[in-house]
Write a protein that holds these residues in place. Structure first.
Motif, PDB file in Angstrom:
ATOM      1  N   ASP A  21      13.074  22.053  14.033  1.00 13.51           N
ATOM      2  CA  ASP A  21      14.309  22.232  14.806  1.00 13.51           C
ATOM      3  C   ASP A  21      14.084  21.928  16.286  1.00 13.51           C
ATOM      4  OD1 ASP A  21      15.728  22.950  12.556  1.00 13.51           O
ATOM      5  OD2 ASP A  21      15.553  25.111  12.899  1.00 13.51           O
ATOM      6  N   GLN A  22      12.978  22.459  16.850  1.00 14.35           N
ATOM      7  CA  GLN A  22      12.693  22.230  18.274  1.00 14.35           C
ATOM      8  C   GLN A  22      12.345  20.771  18.542  1.00 14.35           C
ATOM      9  OE1 GLN A  22      13.246  24.184  20.747  1.00 14.35           O
ATOM     10  NE2 GLN A  22      13.695  26.030  19.579  1.00 14.35           N
ATOM     11  N   ALA A  23      11.619  20.159  17.623  1.00 15.00           N
ATOM     12  CA  ALA A  23      11.266  18.749  17.783  1.00 15.00           C
ATOM     13  C   ALA A  23      12.518  17.885  17.710  1.00 15.00           C
ATOM     14  CB  ALA A  23      10.267  18.324  16.712  1.00 15.00           C
ATOM     15  N   MET A  24      13.422  18.212  16.779  1.00 15.47           N
ATOM     16  CA  MET A  24      14.673  17.474  16.647  1.00 15.47           C
ATOM     17  C   MET A  24      15.446  17.528  17.965  1.00 15.47           C
ATOM     18  SD  MET A  24      17.543  17.967  13.649  1.00 15.47           S
ATOM     19  CE  MET A  24      16.293  18.002  12.384  1.00 15.47           C
ATOM     20  N   TYR A  32      11.705   9.735  21.493  1.00 16.42           N
ATOM     21  CA  TYR A  32      10.385   9.954  20.905  1.00 16.42           C
ATOM     22  C   TYR A  32       9.288   9.796  21.949  1.00 16.42           C
ATOM     23  CZ  TYR A  32       6.102   9.033  18.358  1.00 16.42           C
ATOM     24  OH  TYR A  32       4.795   9.057  17.926  1.00 16.42           O
ATOM     25  N   ARG A  33       9.356   8.725  22.726  1.00 19.63           N
ATOM     26  CA  ARG A  33       8.282   8.427  23.674  1.00 19.63           C
ATOM     27  C   ARG A  33       8.230   9.446  24.815  1.00 19.63           C
ATOM     28  NH1 ARG A  33       6.470   3.597  21.680  1.00 19.63           N
ATOM     29  NH2 ARG A  33       8.011   2.106  20.937  1.00 19.63           N
ATOM     30  N   GLY A  34       9.383  10.018  25.158  1.00 25.77           N
ATOM     31  CA  GLY A  34       9.424  10.971  26.262  1.00 25.77           C
ATOM     32  C   GLY A  34       9.150  12.409  25.852  1.00 25.77           C
ATOM     33  N   ALA A  35       9.079  12.672  24.565  1.00 18.57           N
ATOM     34  CA  ALA A  35       8.861  14.042  24.086  1.00 18.57           C
ATOM     35  C   ALA A  35       7.371  14.355  24.037  1.00 18.57           C
ATOM     36  CB  ALA A  35       9.476  14.221  22.703  1.00 18.57           C
ATOM     37  N   HIS A  53      -1.806  22.199  13.568  1.00 17.57           N
ATOM     38  CA  HIS A  53      -2.126  22.729  12.233  1.00 17.57           C
ATOM     39  C   HIS A  53      -1.022  22.330  11.246  1.00 17.57           C
ATOM     40  CE1 HIS A  53      -3.233  25.460   9.023  1.00 17.57           C
ATOM     41  NE2 HIS A  53      -2.010  25.966   9.060  1.00 17.57           N
ATOM     42  N   HIS A  54       0.233  22.359  11.717  1.00 19.35           N
ATOM     43  CA  HIS A  54       1.370  22.007  10.854  1.00 19.35           C
ATOM     44  C   HIS A  54       1.614  20.500  10.827  1.00 19.35           C
ATOM     45  CE1 HIS A  54       2.788  26.157  10.248  1.00 19.35           C
ATOM     46  NE2 HIS A  54       2.420  26.371  11.501  1.00 19.35           N
ATOM     47  N   PHE A  55       1.482  19.858  11.996  1.00 20.27           N
ATOM     48  CA  PHE A  55       1.738  18.413  12.113  1.00 20.27           C
ATOM     49  C   PHE A  55       0.615  17.809  12.948  1.00 20.27           C
ATOM     50  CE2 PHE A  55       5.859  20.483  11.639  1.00 20.27           C
ATOM     51  CZ  PHE A  55       6.362  19.798  10.548  1.00 20.27           C
ATOM     52  N   PRO A  56      -0.354  17.152  12.303  1.00 19.11           N
ATOM     53  CA  PRO A  56      -1.553  16.685  13.011  1.00 19.11           C
ATOM     54  C   PRO A  56      -1.307  15.593  14.052  1.00 19.11           C
ATOM     55  CG  PRO A  56      -1.590  16.026  10.691  1.00 19.11           C
ATOM     56  CD  PRO A  56      -0.429  16.924  10.863  1.00 19.11           C
ATOM     57  N   THR A  57      -0.168  14.876  13.960  1.00 18.77           N
ATOM     58  CA  THR A  57       0.121  13.831  14.947  1.00 18.77           C
ATOM     59  C   THR A  57       1.607  13.876  15.313  1.00 18.77           C
ATOM     60  OG1 THR A  57       0.707  12.163  13.288  1.00 18.77           O
ATOM     61  CG2 THR A  57      -1.630  12.289  13.937  1.00 18.77           C
ATOM     62  N   LYS A  58       1.913  13.294  16.448  1.00 14.89           N
ATOM     63  CA  LYS A  58       3.307  13.192  16.884  1.00 14.89           C
ATOM     64  C   LYS A  58       4.104  12.341  15.890  1.00 14.89           C
ATOM     65  CE  LYS A  58       5.874  11.940  21.085  1.00 14.89           C
ATOM     66  NZ  LYS A  58       5.748  11.327  22.419  1.00 14.89           N
ATOM     67  N   GLU A  59       3.469  11.302  15.361  1.00 17.43           N
ATOM     68  CA  GLU A  59       4.119  10.434  14.389  1.00 17.43           C
ATOM     69  C   GLU A  59       4.501  11.205  13.133  1.00 17.43           C
ATOM     70  OE1 GLU A  59       1.310   9.785  15.959  1.00 17.43           O
ATOM     71  OE2 GLU A  59       1.545   7.877  16.996  1.00 17.43           O
ATOM     72  N   SER A  60       3.583  12.068  12.654  1.00 12.02           N
ATOM     73  CA  SER A  60       3.878  12.827  11.437  1.00 12.02           C
ATOM     74  C   SER A  60       5.027  13.805  11.676  1.00 12.02           C
ATOM     75  CB  SER A  60       2.629  13.568  10.932  1.00 12.02           C
ATOM     76  OG  SER A  60       2.231  14.584  11.841  1.00 12.02           O
ATOM     77  N   LEU A  61       5.115  14.346  12.884  1.00 10.94           N
ATOM     78  CA  LEU A  61       6.204  15.264  13.217  1.00 10.94           C
ATOM     79  C   LEU A  61       7.532  14.512  13.260  1.00 10.94           C
ATOM     80  CD1 LEU A  61       7.360  17.968  14.049  1.00 10.94           C
ATOM     81  CD2 LEU A  61       6.584  17.532  16.391  1.00 10.94           C
ATOM     82  N   LEU A  62       7.561  13.350  13.897  1.00 13.91           N
ATOM     83  CA  LEU A  62       8.800  12.578  13.969  1.00 13.91           C
ATOM     84  C   LEU A  62       9.300  12.227  12.571  1.00 13.91           C
ATOM     85  CD1 LEU A  62      10.975  10.944  15.467  1.00 13.91           C
ATOM     86  CD2 LEU A  62       9.386   9.009  15.447  1.00 13.91           C
TER      87      LEU A  62
END
Length: 199
Positions: A21-24, A32-35, A53-62
């Motif tokens: 939710d916070q990432a969204m 994406y690039r500015g977050a 621990h939950h999302f190892p990379t920014k890409e995986s979170l996006l």
């Protein structure tokens, strides 16, 4: 012991949902690039390593955020069993839902534009998503034609591509007009003009 494990699992799922939710929200605000993952972690009240621990990379979170949006939309619309006219009406219903969640619309508009670059981590996701969306719309139009509900001269393939383009353009207009554009109303009028039955 089993109950404790279940509580830990539920807590982990809740935290994962909060991160999404916070990432969204942040991806919608800053793109994406500015977050920053550190800002997302702070907003969630956890450390940067805790987020990793939950999302190892920014890409995986996006990608998790984008897939989460698709899952929520699919469940809300319940389009699995709908066909033809019903399915076309579902596109307008989705626009109505989107009018209640500005952050998600901002996220989609910002990141889909950024992802036109081939090196963007969500590029392949959006290529697949657009192909699927246009195909779904084309199928709905073809089914409406089989139901005898499509006006003569409406080509399902062209109409499907036009519908998805109209939806995306309306989202940008809606954002720029601060919600004054009636996305669902415009879509319903467009669809109604192509059909011989009421939506």
């Amino acid at each position: 012991m089993a109950a404790e494990a279940r509580r830990g699992y539920a807590k982990g799922r809740a935290k994962r949902g909060e991160i999404l939710d916070q990432a969204m929200a942040l991806f919608g605000e800053a793109g994406y690039r500015g977050a920053s993952l550190r800002v997302i972690a702070t907003r969630c009240g956890i450390s940067h390593p805790g987020l990793l621990h939950h999302f190892p990379t920014k890409e995986s979170l996006l990608l998790a955020v984008l897939e989460h949006r698709d899952e929520v939309d699919g469940e809300w619309l319940g389009l699995g069993g709908a066909t033809g006219v019903q399915r076309l009406g579902g596109f307008a219903a989705l626009a109505e839902l989107n009018a209640t969640r500005r952050g998600i619309v901002e996220l989609f508009c910002v990141v889909s534009a950024e992802a036109t670059s081939a090196d963007h981590p969500a590029h392949a996701y959006f290529v697949r998503r657009y192909a699927r969306s246009v195909s779904d719309a084309e199928r709905a139009y073809a089914q409406a034609r089989e139901e005898g509900a499509l006006r003569d001269g409406v080509d399902p393939a062209l109409a499907g591509a036009q519908l998805i383009a109209l939806m995306d353009g309306l989202q940008v207009q809606w954002l720029l007009s601060d919600g004054a554009t009636d996305m669902a109303g415009v879509l319903r009028a467009h669809l109604q003009a192509q059909l011989t039955v009421r939506l």
